[in-house]
Enzyme design. Structure first.
Site, PDB file in Angstrom:
ATOM      1  N   GLU A  22       9.859  -0.006  26.696  1.00 15.06           N
ATOM      2  CA  GLU A  22      11.206   0.438  27.074  1.00 15.06           C
ATOM      3  C   GLU A  22      11.192   1.913  27.470  1.00 15.06           C
ATOM      4  OE1 GLU A  22      14.025   1.969  24.541  1.00 15.06           O
ATOM      5  OE2 GLU A  22      13.084   1.242  22.692  1.00 15.06           O
ATOM      6  N   LYS A 158      16.101   0.841  12.767  1.00 14.46           N
ATOM      7  CA  LYS A 158      16.276   2.248  12.400  1.00 14.46           C
ATOM      8  C   LYS A 158      17.090   2.388  11.121  1.00 14.46           C
ATOM      9  CE  LYS A 158      16.681   3.662  17.143  1.00 14.46           C
ATOM     10  NZ  LYS A 158      16.316   2.365  17.577  1.00 14.46           N
TER      11      LYS A 158
END
Ligand code: PSU
Ligand code: MN
Length: 303
Positions: A22, A158
């Site tokens: 990405e 995260k």
């Protein structure tokens, strides 16, 4: 509209291992020029594992699959808009530069016929604000992973997120979440979150068999492969928790919301930790690229 580089096209045609990478991580996850170093290191890690990297981004409205060095440098220098799935048509139609999130990258990779993808950490359910009854923000990564057949290598999700809620949502959506030699859902900066993963696989051959089985079943969902951050870089969870509390307080004061929140929190953590969280992020991104490269290579050579 979709421009696949010669190298990636040749690798796909020859059945070689290809790994999608990405570009939002590069454009919005690190400051320049550190982000250029991270991007280059991820490309190199995929190659070292015997696979071909395909970094995905939108440049001048063209969706590029397999950025070259010049494309990567342009991406790192800034100006690309954070593009999730919903933003792709806008970026293409308007001729914009866009850096693709996990959601958009996974979708494009699948369109291009790429089966393996490496990121730092997927998005998920954000924490519910005090006084609210539901989270105000849920990453489009989850919706896209529910309908895109690809294997994503990630350091869990995260730690700025609501990790229990994220894991529950992944389960509801029917997305396999597999620990790579771990039974603990990694928390990005830390190797452990305290949340148990029901399924673990010990080696790359096992991962390859699992990804093949998911493909053969024809299931629409992605496979999420959880690779804990490298031991030498990882931080203790308690230390990260204190930093996150401070970063979230700053975000609340500055009223940061929506797509800006994840980049803001990562930058705030970097400042508050004196660069330590950024070093972990760098190390885990490269480690994930390397594992994805090994997996792609393994799948290409026949499980
Ligand atoms: N991993 C990183 N750094 C990042 C991201 C992932 O190490 O910046 C990005 C990915 O592009 C992911 C996005 O899709 O963060 C999630 O953003 P949001 O929560 O707004 O969906
Ligand atoms: Mn969001």
């Amino acid at each position: 509209m979709l421009q696949v580089s010669d190298e990636v096209a040749a690798a796909l045609a020859a059945g070689r291992g290809v790994v999608a990478l990405e570009s939002s991580l590069v454009a919005h996850g690190f400051p320049y020029p550190d982000n250029l170093a991270v991007g280059r290191a991820m490309l190199a890690a995929v190659r070292a594992a015997g696979a071909v990297p395909a970094m995905i981004a939108v440049q001048d409205g063209t969706i590029r699959v397999g950025l070259d060095e010049a494309g990567l440098a342009r991406l790192a220098q800034g100006g690309a808009v954070k593009c999730s799935s919903r933003d792709l048509a806008w970026a293409v139609a308007g001729g914009h530069d866009g850096a693709t999130t996990v959601a958009a990258t996974a979708r494009i990779a699948a369109l291009a016929g790429i089966g393996i993808f490496a990121t730092g950490g997927i998005g998920g359910v954000h924490r519910t604000e005090p006084g609210a009854s539901a989270p105000a923000d849920v990453s489009a990564d989850l919706a896209e992973l529910a309908r895109t057949p690809i294997a994503v290598v990630t350091a869990g999700a995260k730690s700025i997120l609501d990790l229990p809620a994220t894991l529950e949502r992944l389960e509801t959506l029917g997305i396999p979440v597999i620990g790579f030699a771990t039974s603990d859902f990694p928390a990005f900066h830390s190797r452990e979150s305290g949340l148990t993963l029901d399924r673990r696989v010990e080696d790359v051959a096992g991962l390859a068999r699992l990804v093949m089985a998911q493909r053969r079943l024809g299931l629409p969902q992605a496979v999420v492969i959880c690779n804990p951050p490298p031991v030498e870089a990882a931080m203790p969870a308690a230390e990260v928790a204190a930093l996150i509390a401070a970063a979230m307080a700053q975000a609340a004061v500055e009223k940061v919301r929506g797509g800006a929140l994840t980049p803001f929190l990562l930058a705030a953590l970097d400042r508050l930790s004196g660069g330590r969280t950024r070093r972990v992020n760098h190390a885990l991104a490269v480690s994930n690229a390397e594992l994805a490269g090994r997996l792609a290579q393994r799948l290409a050579s026949g499980v």
